[in-house]
Design a protein around this motif. Structure first.
Motif, short mmCIF file in Angstrom:
data_model
loop_
_atom_site.label_atom_id
_atom_site.label_comp_id
_atom_site.label_asym_id
_atom_site.label_seq_id
_atom_site.Cartn_x
_atom_site.Cartn_y
_atom_site.Cartn_z
N LEU A 269 -9.02 -5.65 0.95
CA LEU A 269 -9.17 -4.75 -0.19
C LEU A 269 -8.69 -3.36 0.19
CD1 LEU A 269 -12.78 -5.66 -1.41
CD2 LEU A 269 -10.63 -6.54 -2.30
N THR A 270 -8.30 -2.57 -0.79
CA THR A 270 -8.04 -1.17 -0.49
C THR A 270 -9.33 -0.53 -0.01
OG1 THR A 270 -8.59 -0.42 -2.72
CG2 THR A 270 -6.28 -1.07 -2.32
N GLY A 271 -9.21 0.45 0.86
CA GLY A 271 -10.41 1.09 1.39
C GLY A 271 -11.28 1.67 0.29
N LYS A 272 -10.65 2.29 -0.70
CA LYS A 272 -11.40 2.91 -1.79
C LYS A 272 -12.18 1.87 -2.59
CE LYS A 272 -10.81 5.76 -5.95
NZ LYS A 272 -9.82 6.45 -6.84
N SER A 273 -11.54 0.72 -2.86
CA SER A 273 -12.23 -0.28 -3.67
C SER A 273 -13.25 -1.05 -2.85
CB SER A 273 -11.23 -1.23 -4.34
OG SER A 273 -10.59 -2.07 -3.39
N GLN B 44 -3.42 -15.14 -1.50
CA GLN B 44 -2.07 -15.37 -0.98
C GLN B 44 -1.24 -14.09 -1.07
OE1 GLN B 44 -0.70 -18.69 -3.31
NE2 GLN B 44 -1.93 -20.17 -2.17
N THR B 45 -1.39 -13.38 -2.19
CA THR B 45 -0.69 -12.11 -2.36
C THR B 45 -1.13 -11.12 -1.30
OG1 THR B 45 -0.62 -12.45 -4.75
CG2 THR B 45 -0.29 -10.19 -3.98
N ASN B 46 -2.38 -11.27 -0.90
CA ASN B 46 -3.00 -10.35 0.05
C ASN B 46 -2.30 -10.34 1.41
OD1 ASN B 46 -4.90 -8.50 0.87
ND2 ASN B 46 -6.35 -10.04 1.57
N GLN B 47 -1.46 -11.36 1.66
CA GLN B 47 -0.73 -11.38 2.92
C GLN B 47 0.27 -10.24 3.00
OE1 GLN B 47 -1.77 -13.63 5.17
NE2 GLN B 47 -3.23 -14.23 3.58
N GLY B 48 0.68 -9.72 1.85
CA GLY B 48 1.69 -8.66 1.85
C GLY B 48 1.21 -7.31 1.38
N ARG B 49 0.06 -7.25 0.70
CA ARG B 49 -0.46 -5.97 0.21
C ARG B 49 -1.97 -6.04 0.06
NH1 ARG B 49 -2.11 -5.78 -5.09
NH2 ARG B 49 -1.65 -7.60 -6.39
N LYS B 50 -2.58 -4.88 -0.10
CA LYS B 50 -4.02 -4.82 -0.29
C LYS B 50 -4.36 -4.95 -1.78
CE LYS B 50 -5.22 -2.42 3.92
NZ LYS B 50 -6.25 -1.59 4.57
N ILE B 51 -5.52 -5.52 -2.03
CA ILE B 51 -5.97 -5.77 -3.40
C ILE B 51 -6.99 -4.71 -3.80
CG2 ILE B 51 -7.07 -7.45 -4.93
CD1 ILE B 51 -4.32 -8.30 -3.78
N ASP B 52 -6.86 -4.23 -5.02
CA ASP B 52 -7.82 -3.26 -5.55
C ASP B 52 -8.93 -4.01 -6.27
OD1 ASP B 52 -9.13 -1.38 -7.41
OD2 ASP B 52 -7.62 0.03 -6.71
N PHE B 53 -10.12 -4.01 -5.68
CA PHE B 53 -11.24 -4.75 -6.27
C PHE B 53 -11.56 -4.25 -7.67
CE2 PHE B 53 -15.68 -5.49 -7.24
CZ PHE B 53 -15.86 -6.82 -6.89
N GLU B 54 -11.52 -2.94 -7.85
CA GLU B 54 -11.94 -2.34 -9.11
C GLU B 54 -11.03 -2.72 -10.26
OE1 GLU B 54 -13.61 1.98 -10.68
OE2 GLU B 54 -12.56 1.83 -8.76
N THR B 55 -9.73 -2.83 -10.02
CA THR B 55 -8.79 -3.09 -11.12
C THR B 55 -8.29 -4.54 -11.17
OG1 THR B 55 -6.88 -2.42 -9.77
CG2 THR B 55 -7.98 -0.70 -11.07
N GLU B 56 -8.36 -5.26 -10.05
CA GLU B 56 -7.79 -6.60 -10.01
C GLU B 56 -8.83 -7.72 -9.93
OE1 GLU B 56 -3.85 -6.90 -7.78
OE2 GLU B 56 -4.78 -5.19 -6.75
#
Length: 618
Positions: free
Chosen positions: A435-439, A321-333
């Motif tokens: 996800l963020t591109g890096k993660s 749900q949060t992902n609707q407004g920002r990207k998620i960092d797989f490595e840290t979240e």
């Protein structure tokens, strides 16, 4: 119980003949004149996803009672419509699915197609058509050939319900190019000109190839003793007996290769699980980049599986749900949560308790060096001995013992289930660059293969066969991870170089499954689409996963020159933009439904305009 073709009555296996008759009829009326009064559609790919897409189209037409004529061209490289190459009905019965029969259903139960009289899941179909008295348990396994018979029989049931307004043309040929000029121009191998359609869905499955394994040959090798793909496995029959054969990859394909070269040549496994050689086997030398075999698993169905903790599921749903407004960092979240859940899975199973406090107290009694970590599962250390077979055999025998216990009783199996159970929730976050591109790059390059190796392995029965073959001295495992492979042109041999030794083999089999990489042009068709500006690479913060950029509906995001082109993707071809495209699932990443709905919406709009024009003229 492992269900095979021999357990099913002949009538249930007759769908292939019916399809062959329909294919021959299609050839008689292959290329009708194009007319604006008919809507022409195309589905490229005749496997399960192509079958599901056709079903969604039929269901939409029937729900709207459309009478406008539609012609569907269904393309496949072989006559194996409905099952595709993975579940081809004539393949050997020792090649098994890696899911229990209770998990397989060819029908959409959430949006039923009411026109199909009898919609059976795999368990029901076996129960109806079996020739033996044994009852079908949802935890049973089946051969891939039998699943193919099921899929083709259910396709037969679907075709019997075909709306009268829809004509269907089966095209058995490889699609080599697709262009677009207001209509799709589809070029195939054995016909001049093109077939024109207005709407197109690509359900092409595994249409990719790996880069050459050979470090000293940069172009694609054209060697008779080099198999750049293991499928169809029957082609491996060309390898003579007693020859040394290198197999690169230790996953599901490796098992198929090994069984084809042994059981497929007349070898047998006796009641004690020992292998009785036929004398026609080659000598198989297997290794991979990390040299860690895939883990087998026991029956997984219903409640007979590890369940994620509620707080873990809730957290991942919250991230989606949060992902609707920002990207998620797989490595840290996400990854730290998976590590915690894997630890809980391990120790709660060890203690037979889901009590959080009890698990925490127990872990506090352990030295740090003793505590289980997710990395112990994903990247285990194999203690190689002088006799390398002993090390890998010990690893596999322990894995089999754990799989027999099941994930409700084996701590390591419970930990391995965490990724499988979390995948649908993580997929919601991952989709379309969530996800963020890096993660995303970190997940796909550092963890993806390890998660698949530990969570989506073969049934125990087939891994027991691999162990028996190793004990019989036919399969040999490398003594260290693979470094490079070179080709000695003078000796016509391949040199397999591990971190500890070198081995010469006369034949080499690439047993890896390739993933789509547009940047490497590893699919001829997708490369043609890219060249014709019908697709563009999916880009996430500068990271390109290898697949095409897609809208949430599965429609291709094209260049401004070809904007809003009605080209959709379904299944394997969406990987990199979507996560986990199981070839038999009706629920995971269903882009066939939006495709069918978009067509119906346009037809309804066209029908409304035609009526309006008729009234105006009247």
């Amino acid at each position: 119980m492992i269900w095979k073709n021999e357990h099913i009555c002949a009538a249930a296996k007759g769908a292939k003949k019916n399809l062959q008759d329909l294919i021959e009829q299609s050839n008689d009326v292959f290329q009708p004149s194009y007319t604006d009064e008919v809507t022409y559609l195309g589905i490229v790919g005749g496997g399960p996803k192509g079958f599901y897409a056709l079903e969604r189209l039929f269901a939409q037409v029937q729900a709207q009672t459309l009478q406008q004529p539609i012609v569907v061209y269904w393309f496949n490289e072989s006559p194996d419509f409905g099952c595709g190459p993975n579940y081809q009905v004539d393949q050997p019965n020792y090649l098994l699915i890696n899911y229990c029969v209770g998990n397989i259903d060819a029908w959409n139960r959430e949006d039923c197609n009411t026109a199909v009289a009898e919609q059976l899941n795999l368990r029901q179909w076996i129960q109806k058509n079996k020739r033996i008295e044994t009852e079908v348990a949802p935890t049973d396994y089946a051969s891939r050939a039998l699943v193919g018979c099921y899929l083709q029989d259910q396709l037969k049931a679907l075709l019997a319900s075909r709306p009268t307004s829809i004509g269907l043309r089966f095209v058995v040929s490889r699609v080599r190019d697709i262009a677009y000029q207001g209509l799709f121009e589809i070029m195939i191998d054995d016909k001049p000109g093109s077939i024109r359609v207005e709407h197109l869905l690509l359900a092409t499955g595994h249409c990719y190839h790996n880069k050459s394994l050979l470090a000293n040959i940069h172009a694609e090798p054209k060697l008779d003793n080099y198999f750049d793909s293991a499928y169809p496995v029957q082609k491996l029959n060309a390898i003579p007996p007693d020859e040394p054969v290198g197999v690169i990859g230790l996953g599901l394909t490796f098992i198929d290769v090994v069984l084809q070269l042994t059981e497929g040549r007349g070898g047998q496994f006796n009641e004690n699980g020992e292998y009785i050689a036929s004398g026609t086997e080659p000598h198989i030398y297997a290794c991979s980049r990390n040299n860690i075999p895939i883990l087998p698993r026991g029956p997984i169905y219903g409640e007979n599986r590890y369940q994620l903790r509620e707080q873990t599921s809730r957290y991942l749903k919250g991230l989606a749900q949060t992902n609707q407004g920002r990207k998620i960092d797989f490595e840290t979240e996400i990854y730290p949560l998976l590590r915690q859940e894997a630890q809980f899975a391990y120790y709660s199973t060890l203690l037979s308790s889901r009590d959080e406090d009890e698990v925490t107290k127990y872990m506090h009694t352990l030295d740090q060096a003793q505590i289980f970590h997710l990395e112990d599962l994903l990247f285990p250390q194999i203690a190689y001995a002088k006799d390398q077979n002993n090390a890998v055999l010990s690893f596999l025998e322990d894995a089999i013992a754990q799989a027999k216990l099941g994930e409700l009783h084996s701590p390591i199996l419970a930990a391995s289930a965490v990724w499988r159970e979390a995948t649908p929730l993580i997929g919601e976050i991952y989709a379309h660059g969530g996800l963020t591109g890096k993660s995303q790059a970190m997940l796909e390059h550092n963890l993806w293969s390890a998660f698949c190796r530990t969570s989506f392995g073969p049934p125990v029965e087939n891994m027991k066969k691999v162990v028996a073959l190793a004990k019989a001295g036919i399969v040999h495992f490398a003594n260290a991870p693979l470094k490079t492979i070179t080709y000695d042109d003078a000796q016509q041999q391949f040199m397999i170089n591990t971190q500890q030794s070198q081995l010469a083999v006369n034949y080499l089999i690439d047993a890896r499954i390739a993933r789509g990489k547009l940047q490497d042009a590893n699919s001829a068709l997708h490369n043609a689409l890219l060249k014709n500006k019908l697709i563009q690479p999916f880009d996430n913060d500068g990271y390109q996963s290898g697949g095409p950029a897609l809208h949430k509906s599965g429609q291709a995001i094209t260049t401004p020159l070809t904007s809003d082109t009605p080209l959709f993707f379904y299944g394997t071809a969406t990987e990199g933009t979507l996560l986990d495209n199981d070839s038999l699932s009706r629920k995971r990443n269903d882009t066939a439904s939006p495709w069918a709905k978009s067509i119906i919406q346009q037809l309804l709009h066209k029908q409304k305009n035609a009526l309006h024009e008729s009234y105006s003229q009247g």
